[in-house]
Scaffold this active site. Sequence first.
Site, PDB file in Angstrom:
ATOM      1  CE1 TYR A 257       0.239   4.593  -2.062  1.00  0.00           C
ATOM      2  CE2 TYR A 257       1.213   3.135  -3.684  1.00  0.00           C
ATOM      3  CZ  TYR A 257       1.097   4.380  -3.123  1.00  0.00           C
ATOM      4  OH  TYR A 257       1.838   5.424  -3.613  1.00  0.00           O
TER       5      TYR A 257
ATOM      6  CG  HIS B  12       6.522   4.338  -2.446  1.00  0.00           C
ATOM      7  ND1 HIS B  12       6.960   5.206  -3.434  1.00  0.00           N
ATOM      8  CD2 HIS B  12       7.284   4.617  -1.363  1.00  0.00           C
ATOM      9  CE1 HIS B  12       7.929   5.957  -2.958  1.00  0.00           C
ATOM     10  NE2 HIS B  12       8.146   5.621  -1.709  1.00  0.00           N
TER      11      HIS B  12
ATOM     12  CD  GLU C 133       9.185   8.473  -9.957  1.00  0.00           C
ATOM     13  OE1 GLU C 133       8.471   8.855  -9.010  1.00  0.00           O
ATOM     14  OE2 GLU C 133       9.724   7.353  -9.999  1.00  0.00           O
TER      15      GLU C 133
ATOM     16  CG  ASP D   3       4.442   3.598  -6.082  1.00  0.00           C
ATOM     17  OD1 ASP D   3       5.362   4.061  -6.779  1.00  0.00           O
ATOM     18  OD2 ASP D   3       3.864   4.266  -5.212  1.00  0.00           O
TER      19      ASP D   3
ATOM     20  CD  GLU E 102       8.951   4.284  -6.983  1.00  0.00           C
ATOM     21  OE1 GLU E 102       7.889   4.322  -6.326  1.00  0.00           O
ATOM     22  OE2 GLU E 102       9.335   5.221  -7.709  1.00  0.00           O
TER      23      GLU E 102
ATOM     24  CD  GLU F 229       7.129   8.182  -6.050  1.00  0.00           C
ATOM     25  OE1 GLU F 229       7.976   8.353  -6.946  1.00  0.00           O
ATOM     26  OE2 GLU F 229       6.635   7.071  -5.792  1.00  0.00           O
TER      27      GLU F 229
END
Length: 376
Positions: free
Chosen positions: A123, A119, A205, A85, A116, A239
């Site tokens: 994390y 995302h 993806e 990502d 993205e 996604e």
Amino acid sequence: MSYTTFSKKKNNQLKEPMFFGQSVNIARYDQQKYNIFEKLIEKQLSFFWRPEEIDLSKDRIDFDNLPSNEKHIFISNLKYQTLLDSIQGRSPNIAFLPIVSIPELETWIETWSFSETIHSRSYTHIIRNIINNPSIVFDDIISNKNINDRAQDISIYYDELIRITAYWHLLGEGNHKINEKKVEINLKLLKRRLYLCLISVNVLEAIRFYVSFACSFAFAEREIMEGNAKIIRLIARDEALHLTGTQHILNILNNEKNNENMKNTVLECREEAIKIFISASEQEKKWAKYLFQDGSMLGLNKDILCQYIEYITNIRMHAIGFKMPFEKTSNPIPWINSWLNSDYIQAAPQETEISSYLVGQIESEISNQEFKNFKL
């Protein structure tokens, strides 16, 4: 062809191809050549979420109690997803926007890339909530051979398209000498680079995230690391939408009736496109073996994951008109579908943890026909 951020040349955007036509000037959405991209934009906007909405306090306790082999599985997947990502948060904009010719696709790419970045922020949110020193995890990503071997196959197609596009905008078509090297630039080469890049992104993806997704959901099936699974569920929902976007782009290019002038490119690149899919599936199987090198986890092991990779590779290739390369089988982990189909659920947002809530889902367009049965 010199790129400009605003072309003063009038044009009919309904007659422009998706790529390599006149640069977009006015971003107008009252008329659209392919309204599927408007639908994708609306859907993505309704999905908006922030990782901070999810409470991860219990996940820290759960993580501390995991055996070492499961900690390896959990952290390794987060490292890999962070890298993917990180690439996807910037690359679609850099690679595709300079060659896009219709506003609805331009805006979809920008919307896609923005999501993205959420995302990759997620994390970081997960890692710093379960580990005292997140740098230990992040600093290992670039030096981890098992991660970088897979990342190279993704970035090379982006980099080639970006490089050739830059030469095209600066120098135009023809034979050029750049840094003492002869370089030929033509539209045929650009189309090949674009198509293979789109295939590579579609594979990313379609296949590359799903080993990590399966592991995250397998933990949650045991009622551990549930906060992480809620975030991953939101990411998986996004996604799936991005996958739909790349599938539509590829299928539009494949359809001669759309006058995208890509017929020869698609035929010439077919074998290489198939190889990209097969190579990715083999890399994901190798990744599954790396994850489970010290032992399996309850409900999941490398053999089941390898079967799942073949299963989704068949589905993804069939969706864009390719033959299924593996034996047709049923889903070896059917329980994952309840985690992946979350956008069909609409729940009231009494709690921040609701992971399926959609915003902006009121239908505001009303025609006169809606009132034909009303009497006053």
